[in-house]
Write a protein that holds these residues in place. Structure first.
Motif, PDB file in Angstrom:
ATOM      1  N   ALA A  48       0.836  -1.205   0.000  1.00  0.00           N
ATOM      2  CA  ALA A  48       0.000   0.000   0.000  1.00  0.00           C
ATOM      3  C   ALA A  48       0.869   1.253   0.000  1.00  0.00           C
ATOM      4  O   ALA A  48       0.560   2.236  -0.690  1.00  0.00           O
ATOM      5  CB  ALA A  48      -0.940  -0.001   1.204  1.00  0.00           C
ATOM      6  N   TRP A  49       1.968   1.232   0.743  1.00  0.00           N
ATOM      7  CA  TRP A  49       2.875   2.390   0.773  1.00  0.00           C
ATOM      8  C   TRP A  49       3.525   2.596  -0.595  1.00  0.00           C
ATOM      9  O   TRP A  49       3.617   3.708  -1.093  1.00  0.00           O
ATOM     10  CB  TRP A  49       3.928   2.201   1.861  1.00  0.00           C
ATOM     11  N   ALA A  50       3.951   1.506  -1.223  1.00  0.00           N
ATOM     12  CA  ALA A  50       4.553   1.605  -2.555  1.00  0.00           C
ATOM     13  C   ALA A  50       3.547   2.154  -3.564  1.00  0.00           C
ATOM     14  O   ALA A  50       3.901   2.987  -4.411  1.00  0.00           O
ATOM     15  CB  ALA A  50       5.066   0.234  -3.006  1.00  0.00           C
ATOM     16  N   ASP A  51       2.294   1.721  -3.472  1.00  0.00           N
ATOM     17  CA  ASP A  51       1.258   2.235  -4.368  1.00  0.00           C
ATOM     18  C   ASP A  51       1.020   3.725  -4.122  1.00  0.00           C
ATOM     19  O   ASP A  51       0.831   4.493  -5.066  1.00  0.00           O
ATOM     20  CB  ASP A  51      -0.044   1.466  -4.184  1.00  0.00           C
ATOM     21  N   PHE A  52       1.022   4.144  -2.876  1.00  0.00           N
ATOM     22  CA  PHE A  52       0.859   5.555  -2.533  1.00  0.00           C
ATOM     23  C   PHE A  52       1.978   6.384  -3.152  1.00  0.00           C
ATOM     24  O   PHE A  52       1.736   7.400  -3.801  1.00  0.00           O
ATOM     25  CB  PHE A  52       0.825   5.724  -1.011  1.00  0.00           C
ATOM     26  N   LEU A  53       3.224   5.953  -2.964  1.00  0.00           N
ATOM     27  CA  LEU A  53       4.361   6.686  -3.522  1.00  0.00           C
ATOM     28  C   LEU A  53       4.296   6.744  -5.039  1.00  0.00           C
ATOM     29  O   LEU A  53       4.571   7.774  -5.638  1.00  0.00           O
ATOM     30  CB  LEU A  53       5.684   6.060  -3.069  1.00  0.00           C
ATOM     31  N   SER A  54       3.915   5.648  -5.649  1.00  0.00           N
ATOM     32  CA  SER A  54       3.782   5.612  -7.097  1.00  0.00           C
ATOM     33  C   SER A  54       2.732   6.628  -7.566  1.00  0.00           C
ATOM     34  O   SER A  54       2.937   7.326  -8.555  1.00  0.00           O
ATOM     35  CB  SER A  54       3.389   4.211  -7.541  1.00  0.00           C
ATOM     36  N   GLY A  55       1.639   6.723  -6.832  1.00  0.00           N
ATOM     37  CA  GLY A  55       0.583   7.659  -7.182  1.00  0.00           C
ATOM     38  C   GLY A  55       1.007   9.100  -7.070  1.00  0.00           C
ATOM     39  O   GLY A  55       0.693   9.912  -7.950  1.00  0.00           O
ATOM     40  N   ILE A  56       1.753   9.454  -6.012  1.00  0.00           N
ATOM     41  CA  ILE A  56       2.150  10.853  -5.877  1.00  0.00           C
ATOM     42  C   ILE A  56       3.268  11.216  -6.852  1.00  0.00           C
ATOM     43  O   ILE A  56       3.367  12.362  -7.261  1.00  0.00           O
ATOM     44  CB  ILE A  56       2.524  11.237  -4.428  1.00  0.00           C
ATOM     45  N   ARG A  57       4.073  10.255  -7.216  1.00  0.00           N
ATOM     46  CA  ARG A  57       5.130  10.533  -8.198  1.00  0.00           C
ATOM     47  C   ARG A  57       4.531  10.750  -9.582  1.00  0.00           C
ATOM     48  O   ARG A  57       5.094  11.479 -10.396  1.00  0.00           O
ATOM     49  CB  ARG A  57       6.129   9.385  -8.241  1.00  0.00           C
ATOM     50  N   ALA A  58       3.399  10.132  -9.858  1.00  0.00           N
ATOM     51  CA  ALA A  58       2.752  10.252 -11.161  1.00  0.00           C
ATOM     52  C   ALA A  58       2.081  11.618 -11.324  1.00  0.00           C
ATOM     53  O   ALA A  58       1.789  12.026 -12.445  1.00  0.00           O
ATOM     54  CB  ALA A  58       1.726   9.147 -11.357  1.00  0.00           C
ATOM     55  N   ASN A  59       1.851  12.317 -10.219  1.00  0.00           N
ATOM     56  CA  ASN A  59       1.148  13.601 -10.296  1.00  0.00           C
ATOM     57  C   ASN A  59       2.076  14.756 -10.279  1.00  0.00           C
ATOM     58  O   ASN A  59       2.910  15.171  -9.909  1.00  0.00           O
ATOM     59  CB  ASN A  59       0.139  13.747  -9.167  1.00  0.00           C
TER      60      ASN A  59
END
Length: 59
Positions: A48-59
């Protein structure tokens, strides 16, 4: 449970005023306020943390 010997590290998104979060990675990722480390921490499953980081890096 996290390995208590794993060090906390400051977020790369920290601002110059020193207001930031610190992270401890392990089986779960723990997050705390660096100015109030004695308060409770938030815990996230590693995926879940990795998915969160991936999401904020994409924005």
């Amino acid at each position: 449970m996290n390995d208590m010997t794993t060090p906390w590290h400051k977020s790369s998104y920290s601002n110059e005023a020193g207001t930031c979060v610190e992270v401890r990675e392990g089986p779960n990722t723990l997050v705390r306020d660096n100015q109030n480390p004695h308060l409770d921490v938030l815990g996230f499953p590693t995926r879940a943390w990795a998915d969160f980081l991936s999401g904020i890096r994409a924005n």
